[in-house]
Design a protein around this motif. Structure first.
Motif, PDB file in Angstrom:
ATOM      1  N   ALA A   7       0.993  -0.946  -0.149  1.00  0.00           N
ATOM      2  CA  ALA A   7       0.304   0.171  -0.482  1.00  0.00           C
ATOM      3  C   ALA A   7       0.770   1.464   0.342  1.00  0.00           C
ATOM      4  CB  ALA A   7      -1.154  -0.059   1.340  1.00  0.00           C
ATOM      5  N   TYR A   8       2.398   1.000   0.972  1.00  0.00           N
ATOM      6  CA  TYR A   8       2.864   2.326   0.781  1.00  0.00           C
ATOM      7  C   TYR A   8       3.584   2.805  -0.756  1.00  0.00           C
ATOM      8  CZ  TYR A   8       3.150   2.429   5.749  1.00  0.00           C
ATOM      9  OH  TYR A   8       2.872   2.763   7.115  1.00  0.00           O
ATOM     10  N   ALA A   9       3.706   1.614  -1.522  1.00  0.00           N
ATOM     11  CA  ALA A   9       4.327   1.432  -2.638  1.00  0.00           C
ATOM     12  C   ALA A   9       3.574   2.224  -3.254  1.00  0.00           C
ATOM     13  CB  ALA A   9       4.786   0.274  -3.114  1.00  0.00           C
ATOM     14  N   ARG A  10       2.085   1.338  -4.048  1.00  0.00           N
ATOM     15  CA  ARG A  10       1.214   1.829  -4.582  1.00  0.00           C
ATOM     16  C   ARG A  10       0.466   3.721  -4.133  1.00  0.00           C
ATOM     17  NH1 ARG A  10      -3.718  -0.579  -1.847  1.00  0.00           N
ATOM     18  NH2 ARG A  10      -3.426   0.936  -0.865  1.00  0.00           N
ATOM     19  N   ASP A  11       0.276   3.805  -3.078  1.00  0.00           N
ATOM     20  CA  ASP A  11       0.129   4.877  -2.734  1.00  0.00           C
ATOM     21  C   ASP A  11       1.126   6.311  -2.733  1.00  0.00           C
ATOM     22  OD1 ASP A  11      -2.346   4.174  -2.366  1.00  0.00           O
ATOM     23  OD2 ASP A  11      -2.542   3.728  -0.939  1.00  0.00           O
ATOM     24  N   GLY A  12       2.088   5.961  -3.212  1.00  0.00           N
ATOM     25  CA  GLY A  12       3.214   7.187  -3.608  1.00  0.00           C
ATOM     26  C   GLY A  12       4.471   7.724  -2.368  1.00  0.00           C
ATOM     27  N   LEU A  13       4.208   6.466  -1.610  1.00  0.00           N
ATOM     28  CA  LEU A  13       5.426   6.745  -0.237  1.00  0.00           C
ATOM     29  C   LEU A  13       6.729   7.002  -0.815  1.00  0.00           C
ATOM     30  CD1 LEU A  13       5.439   7.389   2.359  1.00  0.00           C
ATOM     31  CD2 LEU A  13       5.267   5.025   3.272  1.00  0.00           C
ATOM     32  N   PHE A  14       7.001   5.742  -1.954  1.00  0.00           N
ATOM     33  CA  PHE A  14       7.820   5.446  -2.945  1.00  0.00           C
ATOM     34  C   PHE A  14       8.933   6.023  -2.844  1.00  0.00           C
ATOM     35  CE2 PHE A  14       8.068   0.148  -1.624  1.00  0.00           C
ATOM     36  CZ  PHE A  14       8.066   0.462  -0.046  1.00  0.00           C
ATOM     37  N   GLU A  15       8.291   7.173  -3.671  1.00  0.00           N
ATOM     38  CA  GLU A  15       8.099   7.720  -5.398  1.00  0.00           C
ATOM     39  C   GLU A  15       8.289   8.547  -4.730  1.00  0.00           C
ATOM     40  OE1 GLU A  15       6.227   9.442  -8.735  1.00  0.00           O
ATOM     41  OE2 GLU A  15       5.366   7.660  -8.321  1.00  0.00           O
ATOM     42  N   ARG A  16       7.716   9.518  -3.168  1.00  0.00           N
ATOM     43  CA  ARG A  16       8.174  10.750  -2.898  1.00  0.00           C
ATOM     44  C   ARG A  16       9.427  10.588  -1.933  1.00  0.00           C
ATOM     45  NH1 ARG A  16       2.589  10.543  -2.149  1.00  0.00           N
ATOM     46  NH2 ARG A  16       2.538   9.693   0.235  1.00  0.00           N
ATOM     47  N   TRP A  17       9.493   9.742  -1.142  1.00  0.00           N
ATOM     48  CA  TRP A  17      11.217   9.708  -0.661  1.00  0.00           C
ATOM     49  C   TRP A  17      12.281   8.536  -1.085  1.00  0.00           C
ATOM     50  CZ3 TRP A  17      11.534  12.578   3.769  1.00  0.00           C
ATOM     51  CH2 TRP A  17      10.563  13.265   4.441  1.00  0.00           C
ATOM     52  N   ASN A  18      11.612   8.268  -2.562  1.00  0.00           N
ATOM     53  CA  ASN A  18      12.816   7.611  -3.273  1.00  0.00           C
ATOM     54  C   ASN A  18      13.505   6.221  -2.168  1.00  0.00           C
ATOM     55  OD1 ASN A  18      14.478   7.177  -4.941  1.00  0.00           O
ATOM     56  ND2 ASN A  18      16.443   8.397  -4.190  1.00  0.00           N
ATOM     57  N   VAL A  19      12.309   5.391  -1.764  1.00  0.00           N
ATOM     58  CA  VAL A  19      11.923   5.046  -1.033  1.00  0.00           C
ATOM     59  C   VAL A  19      12.618   3.448  -1.987  1.00  0.00           C
ATOM     60  CG1 VAL A  19      11.531   3.102   0.467  1.00  0.00           C
ATOM     61  CG2 VAL A  19      10.460   5.372   1.047  1.00  0.00           C
ATOM     62  N   LEU A  20      14.456   2.439  -1.382  1.00  0.00           N
ATOM     63  CA  LEU A  20      14.674   1.518  -2.051  1.00  0.00           C
ATOM     64  C   LEU A  20      13.940   0.250  -1.176  1.00  0.00           C
ATOM     65  CD1 LEU A  20      15.783  -0.391  -4.439  1.00  0.00           C
ATOM     66  CD2 LEU A  20      17.793  -0.029  -2.828  1.00  0.00           C
ATOM     67  N   LEU A  21      13.241  -0.671  -1.552  1.00  0.00           N
ATOM     68  CA  LEU A  21      12.607  -2.022  -0.948  1.00  0.00           C
ATOM     69  C   LEU A  21      13.436  -2.838  -1.052  1.00  0.00           C
ATOM     70  CD1 LEU A  21      10.907  -3.107   0.466  1.00  0.00           C
ATOM     71  CD2 LEU A  21       9.222  -3.786  -1.682  1.00  0.00           C
ATOM     72  N   ILE A  22      14.172  -3.699   0.042  1.00  0.00           N
ATOM     73  CA  ILE A  22      14.918  -4.534  -0.417  1.00  0.00           C
ATOM     74  C   ILE A  22      14.354  -5.985   0.574  1.00  0.00           C
ATOM     75  CG2 ILE A  22      17.091  -5.990   0.578  1.00  0.00           C
ATOM     76  CD1 ILE A  22      18.147  -2.745   0.086  1.00  0.00           C
ATOM     77  N   ALA A  23      14.362  -7.149   0.124  1.00  0.00           N
ATOM     78  CA  ALA A  23      13.424  -7.929   0.798  1.00  0.00           C
ATOM     79  C   ALA A  23      14.322  -8.777   1.232  1.00  0.00           C
ATOM     80  CB  ALA A  23      12.523  -8.933  -0.775  1.00  0.00           C
ATOM     81  N   THR A  24      14.017  -9.349   2.576  1.00  0.00           N
ATOM     82  CA  THR A  24      14.742 -10.422   3.302  1.00  0.00           C
ATOM     83  C   THR A  24      14.865 -11.893   3.434  1.00  0.00           C
ATOM     84  OG1 THR A  24      13.765  -9.946   5.839  1.00  0.00           O
ATOM     85  CG2 THR A  24      15.714  -8.316   3.911  1.00  0.00           C
ATOM     86  N   HIS A  25      13.559 -11.543   2.760  1.00  0.00           N
ATOM     87  CA  HIS A  25      12.545 -13.275   3.060  1.00  0.00           C
ATOM     88  C   HIS A  25      11.546 -13.932   1.808  1.00  0.00           C
ATOM     89  CE1 HIS A  25      10.519 -16.908   4.994  1.00  0.00           C
ATOM     90  NE2 HIS A  25       9.413 -16.220   4.084  1.00  0.00           N
ATOM     91  N   VAL A  26      11.831 -15.159   1.296  1.00  0.00           N
ATOM     92  CA  VAL A  26      11.891 -15.655   0.362  1.00  0.00           C
ATOM     93  C   VAL A  26      11.087 -17.089   0.719  1.00  0.00           C
ATOM     94  CG1 VAL A  26      12.668 -14.505  -1.320  1.00  0.00           C
ATOM     95  CG2 VAL A  26      13.174 -16.685  -0.706  1.00  0.00           C
ATOM     96  N   GLU A  27      10.264 -17.855   0.330  1.00  0.00           N
ATOM     97  CA  GLU A  27       9.605 -18.400   0.418  1.00  0.00           C
ATOM     98  C   GLU A  27      10.538 -20.182  -0.683  1.00  0.00           C
ATOM     99  OE1 GLU A  27       7.169 -19.309   2.056  1.00  0.00           O
ATOM    100  OE2 GLU A  27       6.514 -17.537   2.642  1.00  0.00           O
ATOM    101  N   GLY A  28      10.827 -21.110   0.213  1.00  0.00           N
ATOM    102  CA  GLY A  28      11.388 -21.691  -0.190  1.00  0.00           C
ATOM    103  C   GLY A  28      11.844 -22.906   0.440  1.00  0.00           C
ATOM    104  N   SER A  29      13.139 -23.473  -0.130  1.00  0.00           N
ATOM    105  CA  SER A  29      14.224 -24.143   0.689  1.00  0.00           C
ATOM    106  C   SER A  29      14.987 -23.550   2.449  1.00  0.00           C
ATOM    107  CB  SER A  29      15.196 -25.114  -0.264  1.00  0.00           C
ATOM    108  OG  SER A  29      15.972 -24.283  -0.647  1.00  0.00           O
ATOM    109  N   MET A  30      15.487 -23.539   2.691  1.00  0.00           N
ATOM    110  CA  MET A  30      16.326 -23.078   3.577  1.00  0.00           C
ATOM    111  C   MET A  30      17.492 -22.884   2.929  1.00  0.00           C
ATOM    112  SD  MET A  30      17.488 -22.413   6.632  1.00  0.00           S
ATOM    113  CE  MET A  30      16.656 -23.406   7.913  1.00  0.00           C
TER     114      MET A  30
END
Length: 341
Positions: A7-30
């Motif tokens: 929602a933050y990304a969709r509603d412009g927060l990332f764009e206004r603040w030049n946010v870079l999203l880093i994901a630390t988790h994915v589904e799957g094996s260890m």
């Protein structure tokens, strides 16, 4: 947590603040999960070393998420950057309270290192200050975008019509599904035409077996995961949204239902009592209690005139407290303050 970040990304927060999203988790094996952490940490360190980071906003849940994200937050502090540590999970207090005393103290010390700890409700603010009395804590609730809908018809629903209940979420014991199905069975045994739709992933087969064993398979539809237009269809058809969870933070699904002018039956856990006044926007019940859930269902099934009034009150509550226009400025105010440190 994912819905909030999206929602933050969709509603412009990332764009206004030049946010870079880093994901630390994915589904799957260890191996796959460890690879994701290593990639995230490499990128995170590179950004911090480059001097491009103004502040870090970390979203965390309970368990491994809390400790994994804490490492990222502490590293950012070592680089001298402000850190917002945003707690989303309703499990967090139980997780930390079950730790040995030394673990609780470490958790409190970690939280006190951050520039701002963001929580969803007053109950979580109280918890954080209990284990980290010196922490700076801000309450920023979840939010939804209000859909454009037709005004709620004030005409009471006829008693002869089925009362359509809707559950959206993980199908499992923690969400109260296996108290909900027996409550619906008992309501039908009492002569009320109550129908339940359960949409979500998880223990879907177990829910279907329970409905069959209780002889309500024709009234309890377990349809698995839905999204998009199918989800909207379910919301439009629902008379009551029901989520009898055993613990929660601030469920976005409840806010979504309220935004559609749907009365809510939910439990007195986490931030839910700060979203719903029992008897106004819906009814609050005891977690894990079939009798309490049954009483709420029978109350609304017998007094159909309450539904449109509760639905309108639910919509107003979202408009004034949990809408994008109310909540996003709160997070941006924190961004503004920390950007000046």
């Amino acid at each position: 947590m994912r819905a909030v970040v999206e929602a933050y990304a969709r509603d412009g927060l990332f764009e206004r603040w030049n946010v870079l999203l880093i994901a630390t988790h994915v589904e799957g094996s260890m191996v796959r999960r460890l690879g994701a952490i290593v990639r995230a940490m490499t990128r995170f360190l590179s950004l911090n070393l480059s001097g491009q980071v103004l502040f870090t906003h970390i979203h965390a849940a309970a368990g491994g998420s809390f400790w994994r994200k804490s490492i990222f937050g502490l590293i950012a502090r070592l680089f001298g950057h402000a850190v917002i540590f945003h707690l989303h999970s309703g499990h967090i207090s139980g997780h930390i309270d079950r730790l040995p005393l030394v673990g609780q103290r470490i958790a409190g010390w970690v939280l006190s290192r951050f520039s701002c700890v963001v929580v969803l409700s007053e109950v979580w603010r109280t918890f954080v200050l209990r284990i980290a009395p010196t922490a700076e804590v801000a309450i920023v609730p979840n939010y939804v975008v209000l859909p454009t809908i037709e005004p709620v018809d004030p005409t009471p629903q006829l008693a002869e019509q089925a009362l359509n209940l809707l559950f959206l979420g993980f199908v499992g014991s923690n969400k109260g599904v296996f108290e909900l199905i027996p409550a619906v069975a008992r309501a039908r045994s009492a002569g009320y035409d109550v129908r339940l739709t359960i949409a979500g992933h998880g223990e879907v087969d177990k829910a279907r077996r329970m409905a069959a064993d209780l002889d309500v398979a024709d009234a309890v539809s377990v349809i698995g995961w839905v999204d998009g237009e199918r989800k909207l269809e379910l919301l439009r058809a629902a008379d009551v949204y029901i989520l009898p969870s055993r613990n929660e933070g601030m469920p976005v699904s409840i806010l979504e239902a309220m935004s559609w002018s749907i009365p809510v039956v939910a439990t007195r856990v986490g931030g839910i009592p700060e979203m719903i006044d029992s008897g106004v926007e819906g009814l609050l019940v005891k977690p894990g209690d079939v009798e309490s859930i049954l009483d709420a269902i029978l109350h609304l099934a017998a007094d159909r005139h309450l539904l449109p009034f509760m639905g309108r009150a639910a919509r107003r509550r979202v408009e004034t407290e949990f809408s994008k226009d109310v909540v996003l400025p709160k997070i941006e105010a924190i961004y503004e303050r920390l950007s000046r440190i």
